[in-house]
Design a protein around this motif. Sequence first.
Motif, short mmCIF file in Angstrom:
data_model
loop_
_atom_site.label_atom_id
_atom_site.label_comp_id
_atom_site.label_asym_id
_atom_site.label_seq_id
_atom_site.Cartn_x
_atom_site.Cartn_y
_atom_site.Cartn_z
N ARG A 214 40.81 15.27 35.98
CA ARG A 214 41.54 16.71 36.45
C ARG A 214 41.79 17.46 35.40
O ARG A 214 41.53 19.12 35.81
N VAL A 215 41.86 17.06 34.35
CA VAL A 215 41.95 17.80 33.45
C VAL A 215 40.66 18.57 32.73
O VAL A 215 40.69 19.57 32.40
N LEU A 216 39.58 17.68 32.41
CA LEU A 216 38.24 17.95 32.76
C LEU A 216 37.84 19.28 33.69
O LEU A 216 37.70 20.24 33.66
N MET A 217 38.45 18.82 35.41
CA MET A 217 38.32 19.38 35.95
C MET A 217 39.18 21.28 35.66
O MET A 217 39.07 22.40 36.33
N PHE A 218 40.05 21.05 35.60
CA PHE A 218 41.50 21.79 35.22
C PHE A 218 40.44 22.81 34.07
O PHE A 218 40.54 24.71 34.36
N LEU A 219 40.38 22.82 33.47
CA LEU A 219 39.44 23.06 32.30
C LEU A 219 38.32 24.09 32.17
O LEU A 219 38.00 25.05 32.38
N HIS A 220 37.52 23.16 33.52
CA HIS A 220 35.90 23.94 33.52
C HIS A 220 36.20 25.19 34.92
O HIS A 220 36.20 26.86 34.99
N GLU A 221 37.77 24.97 36.21
CA GLU A 221 37.70 25.90 36.48
C GLU A 221 38.50 26.97 36.60
O GLU A 221 38.78 28.48 36.31
N LYS A 222 38.94 27.19 34.63
CA LYS A 222 39.38 28.26 33.76
C LYS A 222 38.65 28.21 33.46
O LYS A 222 38.91 29.28 32.25
N GLY A 223 37.26 28.14 32.82
CA GLY A 223 36.51 28.89 31.99
C GLY A 223 37.36 28.56 30.66
O GLY A 223 36.74 29.61 29.90
N ILE A 224 37.62 27.11 30.09
CA ILE A 224 38.61 27.52 28.73
C ILE A 224 37.12 26.33 28.25
O ILE A 224 36.82 25.27 28.27
N GLY A 225 37.22 26.97 27.01
CA GLY A 225 35.97 25.96 25.85
C GLY A 225 36.84 26.22 25.02
O GLY A 225 38.23 26.63 24.25
N GLY A 226 36.15 25.24 23.59
CA GLY A 226 36.26 24.99 22.41
C GLY A 226 37.50 23.91 22.16
O GLY A 226 37.74 23.89 21.11
N ILE A 227 37.67 23.17 23.55
CA ILE A 227 38.28 21.96 23.02
C ILE A 227 37.49 20.85 23.07
O ILE A 227 36.50 20.56 22.60
N GLU A 228 37.17 20.58 21.34
CA GLU A 228 36.99 19.31 20.80
C GLU A 228 37.53 17.76 22.13
O GLU A 228 38.41 17.56 22.17
N MET A 229 36.34 17.21 22.48
CA MET A 229 36.06 15.89 23.28
C MET A 229 36.00 15.09 23.17
O MET A 229 35.19 14.87 22.43
N VAL A 230 37.01 13.97 22.79
CA VAL A 230 37.17 12.85 21.85
C VAL A 230 37.21 11.27 23.14
O VAL A 230 37.96 11.38 23.92
#
Length: 205
Positions: A14-30
Motif C-alpha cells: 500500500r505504501v509503495l503504491m502510494f509513493l509511486h502514485e505521488k512520484g515520491i523518490g529518494g527513500i531508501e528501501m530496506v
Amino acid sequence: MKLYTAHRAPNPRRVLMFLHEKGIGGIEMVDVDLNAGAHKLPAFRAKNPVSRVPALELDDGRVLSETRAICSYLEGIYPAPNLMGANPEERAFIEMHDRRIEWYWLMPIANCVRHTHPGLAALEQPQFPDFGRSQGEKVHESARWLDDTLAQQPWMAGERFTIADITAFCALEFARLMKFNAGAAGFARLQEWRDRVAARDSAKA
C-alpha cells in the motif's frame, strides 16, 4: 528517509503504491525478511516495538509506523497529486471508505490467509484454520458490498482514484493466496475495477 518493507505483504505494498502514485523518490528501501523473523529481532524492535512493517524512519531518526499514518505524513509533505482529500469533507469521506476497506475487507483476507495458508505458518503461530475459514466467508460478504458500491461510482471513494483504491487493490491481490477471484465469484464490477487499477503504473511497479 528509510522505508522498512516486505515486498509480498499487503500493507507495505500500500505504501509503495502510494509513493509511486505521488512520484515520491529518494527513500531508501530496506527489505525485512518476515519468514526469517527479521521483524522480531532486537534491532528492528528498537525501531518499531510492535514488530510490523511498513515503518518509515525519518531523517531525524524517529520511526513512523502504521500504513495510514505513513501515508498521511507523506501526503502532508508531498500534497500533489492529492490522494486523501482536498478539503475537510472529501478527506472525511475518503478516510471513511479507506477505513471500511481496511477493517472489513483487508483484515478478513489477511486473517484467512494467515490462518489457512501453509506458507504463512511461520508468521502465525498457532494457526487456527477454522477461524481462517470463517474469515474467508466474510471476504465474500464484503465483496458484495464493494461490488454494489462500484455500481454507484467508478472508484472506491467516489469519482476519482484515492488511497481507498490502493487499500482495496492490495487486499484483493493478497486474496489470491486464499484463491479468491472477484470475476469467478460473480463480482463483475469489482473485477472490472481491479483490472483498471492493475493497469496503472503503480500496480506494476
